[in-house]
Motif scaffolding. Structure first.
Motif, PDB file in Angstrom:
ATOM      1  N   GLY A 185       0.823  -1.210   0.000  1.00 47.30           N
ATOM      2  CA  GLY A 185       0.000   0.000   0.000  1.00 47.30           C
ATOM      3  C   GLY A 185       0.856   1.257   0.000  1.00 47.30           C
ATOM      4  N   PRO A 186       0.269   2.403  -0.334  1.00 46.55           N
ATOM      5  CA  PRO A 186       1.015   3.660  -0.374  1.00 46.55           C
ATOM      6  C   PRO A 186       1.259   4.211   1.028  1.00 46.55           C
ATOM      7  CG  PRO A 186      -1.289   4.072  -0.877  1.00 46.55           C
ATOM      8  CD  PRO A 186      -1.147   2.571  -0.741  1.00 46.55           C
ATOM      9  N   LEU A 187       2.260   5.088   1.150  1.00 55.58           N
ATOM     10  CA  LEU A 187       2.538   5.760   2.407  1.00 55.58           C
ATOM     11  C   LEU A 187       1.651   6.996   2.511  1.00 55.58           C
ATOM     12  CD1 LEU A 187       6.430   5.448   2.549  1.00 55.58           C
ATOM     13  CD2 LEU A 187       4.817   4.451   4.171  1.00 55.58           C
ATOM     14  N   LEU A 188       0.478   6.820   3.118  1.00 54.74           N
ATOM     15  CA  LEU A 188      -0.491   7.908   3.250  1.00 54.74           C
ATOM     16  C   LEU A 188      -0.787   8.127   4.734  1.00 54.74           C
ATOM     17  CD1 LEU A 188      -3.083   6.973   0.454  1.00 54.74           C
ATOM     18  CD2 LEU A 188      -1.388   8.814   0.388  1.00 54.74           C
ATOM     19  N   PRO A 189      -0.079   9.051   5.388  1.00 55.09           N
ATOM     20  CA  PRO A 189      -0.362   9.302   6.814  1.00 55.09           C
ATOM     21  C   PRO A 189      -1.793   9.786   7.026  1.00 55.09           C
ATOM     22  CG  PRO A 189       1.731  10.285   6.164  1.00 55.09           C
ATOM     23  CD  PRO A 189       1.044   9.851   4.895  1.00 55.09           C
ATOM     24  N   LEU A 190      -2.310   9.518   8.208  1.00 54.99           N
ATOM     25  CA  LEU A 190      -3.651   9.979   8.573  1.00 54.99           C
ATOM     26  C   LEU A 190      -3.710  11.499   8.621  1.00 54.99           C
ATOM     27  CD1 LEU A 190      -4.305   7.482  11.481  1.00 54.99           C
ATOM     28  CD2 LEU A 190      -5.670   7.602   9.394  1.00 54.99           C
ATOM     29  N   ARG A 191      -4.864  12.029   8.264  1.00 56.86           N
ATOM     30  CA  ARG A 191      -5.146  13.453   8.405  1.00 56.86           C
ATOM     31  C   ARG A 191      -6.182  13.646   9.525  1.00 56.86           C
ATOM     32  NH1 ARG A 191      -7.094  13.910   2.388  1.00 56.86           N
ATOM     33  NH2 ARG A 191      -8.185  12.116   3.270  1.00 56.86           N
ATOM     34  N   ALA A 192      -6.363  14.876   9.930  1.00 59.59           N
ATOM     35  CA  ALA A 192      -7.264  15.159  11.059  1.00 59.59           C
ATOM     36  C   ALA A 192      -8.673  14.646  10.789  1.00 59.59           C
ATOM     37  CB  ALA A 192      -7.282  16.662  11.348  1.00 59.59           C
ATOM     38  N   GLU A 193      -9.142  14.823   9.541  1.00 56.27           N
ATOM     39  CA  GLU A 193     -10.502  14.384   9.234  1.00 56.27           C
ATOM     40  C   GLU A 193     -10.640  12.863   9.258  1.00 56.27           C
ATOM     41  OE1 GLU A 193      -8.646  15.845   5.277  1.00 56.27           O
ATOM     42  OE2 GLU A 193      -8.578  16.340   7.410  1.00 56.27           O
TER      43      GLU A 193
END
Length: 526
Positions: A185-193
């Motif tokens: 999977g891609p490196l997609l950090p969590l965002r606030a939403e």
């Protein structure tokens, strides 16, 4: 009725770690009812009832007359076999055939033992719950080894990624990445939403090409301390959840340990800084040794920053200090942070400066620090006051007073414009005025100089005080001042004549102009 076991679970729970999936990823959720090993003599698979996992040793296949692995895979597909595991080198022609038939095809090293694997698969099918518990225990042990060895967040993320064959990202409560490891999977950090209102584990789409994310909150003392994410294109089964749950528990232990160590260290630093700021009969050699024991370099120059909220704001001082300390840690700056509850600006920071260009470097660092901490408290405006570079620790108390003067001015100037940093080098005449703050002398001078004009503005709804302020700010340039106030030049001239009439003054007189500008400065701090 026992729970069904899927190919995916067999891969996670029964096959050796060296197992590689070569084809048939889309069919990993097929049910596996049993396991059987190919014999080196006909019939290779005597009794097939469907949904078995077939084990093939390439050496045994060579004993069968002119049979290729691709042919065997086609035959097993016709017999409704769920998956094929090959021990030894896989002929290249077999992989596209397996993919065409949507047959999960795994490869194992030649030294793998088919009978042992068959036994482990059957034990999983017969006692799935027991196998899951053994798997959980094994994962917990492997993760604990990473923590005991103090290998850090990155190694922990890598171990989780290896166990799940997913991308793993570990983030703290402020969503800063602590550790990550790339997988399918891609490196997609969590965002606030992504985590708003999140209290329980959840699977959510990322909106990136079918990639989904399994999110596990990390709790320390019943509060959210961070998040563990697994990302991948294929789904998440019970084994992924086991790994994520154990990973979140180990992350919580590591965060709690870091907080405990950091808290004790922060307390010692705070006590040192408090002693330093007392400023009475200081043993500088002893203080320098204490500073080095705290891994702080007392070699000059140093910077002093005080931080507090703007007028009308409210924020717990200890919480603010922790966030400042955390930002220093993120920047790998060994600054000292203390809370002085009696001070108007309650958080004081002492930090090292470079030998070259310390004033400029200190301002840049303090501005970035204020901006970063402010982002954590969007509901309030923060003000920072920065001292001149400090070249003798014995003068730290004086530097704090200087920073507090800058902060006091900034608190008045902020006027809803967001967070602000004021450098003591910018104080100018305020260095003379701020020590007199609240005195009757300043009030009397202001009333005598501008009181009548302010009263006129209040009664008539005019802006003559502001007009005077803009006029002086533009160095007496009528055209620029009129432009700033969106006035015709003649209107501005009329206003200045009106000001002179109300105050009974000559605006061309140098001493009068000085008194007016000084009164306007005093107005900022009254």
């Amino acid at each position: 009725m026992p729970a069904r076991v899927t190919v995916r679970e067999v891969w996670r729970l029964a096959l050796p770690l060296e197992a590689r999936l070569l084809a048939g990823r889309a069919s990993l959720d097929r049910e596996v009812s049993w396991a059987c090993t190919m014999r080196p003599v006909p019939p290779a698979f005597p009794r097939l009832e469907g949904q078995e996992l077939a084990l093939i040793n390439i050496e045994d296949l060579h004993h069968l007359d002119d049979l290729t692995l691709a042919q065997v895979i086609r035959s097993l597909h016709a017999a409704n076999i769920s998956a094929v595991v090959v021990i030894g080198p896989v002929e290249p022609e077999a992989v596209p055939i397996a993919e065409e038939l949507a047959m999960p095809l795994f490869s194992l090293p030649a030294e793998a033992i088919a009978s042992a694997i068959e036994r482990d698969v059957i034990r999983l099918i017969v006692d799935r719950e027991g196998a899951l518990e053994r798997y959980r225990s094994e994962i917990a042990h492997r993760l604990a080894e990473v923590l005991v060895a103090n290998r850090g967040w990155r190694s922990l993320a890598e171990e989780l990624a290896h166990a799940t064959r997913k991308t793993v990202i570990i983030q703290d409560a402020m969503l800063r990445v602590l550790g990550q490891a790339a997988g399918p999977g891609p490196l997609l950090p969590l965002r606030a939403e992504d985590v708003e209102g999140l209290r329980e584990p959840v699977v959510r789409p990322t909106g990136e090409g079918g990639v989904a994310r399994l999110i596990y909150p990390i709790y320390v003392d019943d509060r959210t301390a961070g998040y563990l994410s697994l990302l991948g294109i294929s789904g998440f089964d019970v084994t992924h959840r086991i790994v994520a749950r154990e990973g979140a528990l180990l992350c919580a232990l590591e965060l709690a340990k870091e907080q405990a160590i950091g808290g004790a260290e922060a307390q010692r630093r705070s006590e040192f800084l408090a002693d330093l700021l007392r400023g009475d009969d200081l043993d500088m050699d002893l203080l320098a040794r204490r500073a080095r024991a705290l891994h702080y370099d007392p070699t000059p120059p140093q910077g002093v920053l005080v931080v507090g909220v703007a007028l009308g704001g409210d924020l717990d001082s200890d919480h603010l200090a922790r966030q400042v300390q955390d930002e220093l840690a993120q920047r790998r700056v060994a600054g000292l942070v203390a809370v002085r509850t009696a001070a108007a600006a309650p958080v004081t920071v002492l930090f090292p400066l470079p030998g070259e260009g310390p004033a400029r470097a200190g301002r840049r660092f303090a501005r970035d620090l204020i901006e970063a901490v402010s982002a954590r408290f969007p509901q309030v405006a923060l003000v920072g006051g920065l001292s001149r570079p400090l070249y003798e620790l014995s003068r730290a108390k004086k530097a704090v007073e200087e920073a507090e003067q800058a902060w006091s001015l900034g608190r008045r100037l902020i006027a809803g414009c967001g967070s602000l940093l004021v450098d003591a080098r910018e104080l100018g005449v305020y260095q003379l005025l701020l020590p007199l703050e609240g005195s009757s002398t300043l009030r009397a001078f202001y009333e005598e100089t501008l009181g009548a004009l302010e009263e006129y503005d209040r009664r008539h709804g005019t802006e003559l005080v502001r007009t005077l302020e803009v006029y002086f700010h533009q160095l007496g340039n009528l055209s620029r001042a009129a432009e700033v106030m969106y006035l015709h030049r003649n209107t501005l001239i009329y206003r200045l004549e009106r000001i002179a009439s109300i105050l009974g003054i000559d605006l061309d007189d140098p001493e009068t102009r000085l008194c007016l500008q000084l009164a306007l400065k005093i107005r900022q701090i009254l």
